[in-house]
Design an enzyme around this catalytic site. Structure first.
Site, PDB file in Angstrom:
ATOM      1  N   GLY A  35       0.497  -1.162  -0.145  1.00 35.87           N
ATOM      2  CA  GLY A  35       0.514  -0.172   0.372  1.00 35.87           C
ATOM      3  C   GLY A  35       1.223   1.238   0.067  1.00 35.87           C
ATOM      4  N   ARG A  36       2.545   1.437  -0.549  1.00 34.14           N
ATOM      5  CA  ARG A  36       2.923   1.958  -0.157  1.00 34.14           C
ATOM      6  C   ARG A  36       3.725   2.526   1.386  1.00 34.14           C
ATOM      7  NH1 ARG A  36       4.901   3.836  -5.425  1.00 34.14           N
ATOM      8  NH2 ARG A  36       5.465   5.430  -4.323  1.00 34.14           N
ATOM      9  N   LEU A  37       2.939   1.759   1.590  1.00 35.81           N
ATOM     10  CA  LEU A  37       3.091   2.603   2.899  1.00 35.81           C
ATOM     11  C   LEU A  37       4.560   2.255   4.081  1.00 35.81           C
ATOM     12  CD1 LEU A  37      -0.464   1.272   5.017  1.00 35.81           C
ATOM     13  CD2 LEU A  37       0.057   3.623   4.019  1.00 35.81           C
ATOM     14  N   HIS A  38       5.286   2.671   3.528  1.00 32.66           N
ATOM     15  CA  HIS A  38       6.815   2.328   3.073  1.00 32.66           C
ATOM     16  C   HIS A  38       7.446   3.067   4.603  1.00 32.66           C
ATOM     17  CE1 HIS A  38       6.479   2.032  -0.692  1.00 32.66           C
ATOM     18  NE2 HIS A  38       6.034   3.088  -0.903  1.00 32.66           N
TER      19      HIS A  38
END
Length: 198
Positions: free
Chosen positions: A175-178
């Site tokens: 989810g691009r929650l890097h």
């Protein structure tokens, strides 16, 4: 002895690089994008190979008369990016650049395959080339010149050490929650650490 933030960052980079070397699907774990700029700030980037990393910095080798070599002579700052897609990991490094010593450059050049050594003499890197035949002729001339003897290091071929003032670690997540962590040299010269928004 407790490690400082810079030593911690270098140790962490080595751990990530070691894992990249062991990971299937990563063909060139030491490949890194090297970004340089002219004195006026015009940037360019290319892929080179990391040859050494220690507490003094990150080392690569090249022709000092090449485009990147000329840019580093005019603007001694650079950025490096490692991206290991199967691991969803990236490391970004920014810092100043200094040539390695002649002793270091000689030692590394002596370790290279003979054909690579010959190529360092034969190639006028980044300059226009009339045709492949002209380059092949240059290679043949260098091979003849060094027949039955060791190939010495060309005076224009050397290494550069990027001395970091910033090292950032990026771990990709769903989810691009890097995750992003930055180690950097603060205004007082000491190294600090912070999390960053993804």
């Amino acid at each position: 002895m407790t490690m400082g933030q810079y030593e911690t960052a270098v140790a962490r980079f080595r751990e990530w690089l070691d894992l990249a070397r062991e990971t299937e699907g990563i063909l060139e774990p030491t490949a890194m994008t090297l970004a340089t700029a002219t004195a006026s700030g015009r940037p360019s980037a290319r892929t080179v190979l990391l040859k050494q990393v220690d507490e003094d910095g990150f080392v690569f080798y090249t022709n000092s008369l090449s485009r990147k070599g000329r840019q580093l002579a005019a603007n001694a700052r650079a950025a490096l990016t490692f991206f290991w897609a199967p691991l969803m990991r990236q490391v970004m490094i920014e810092g100043t650049v200094q040539p390695v010593s002649d002793v270091e450059a000689d030692a590394y050049f002596a370790s290279r395959p003979r054909l690579s050594q010959i190529g360092a003499w034969a190639s006028q890197q980044s300059e226009p080339l009339a045709g492949r035949e002209a380059f092949d002729a240059s290679v043949a001339e260098v091979e003849a010149r060094f027949a039955d003897m060791a190939v010495t290091r060309p005076p224009h071929w050397t290494g550069y050490r990027v001395r970091p003032d910033m090292i950032e670690f990026w771990q990709g997540r769903e989810g691009r929650l890097h995750d992003r962590e930055r180690y950097y040299r603060g205004e007082n010269g000491t190294w600090e650490w912070t999390l960053l928004n993804p």
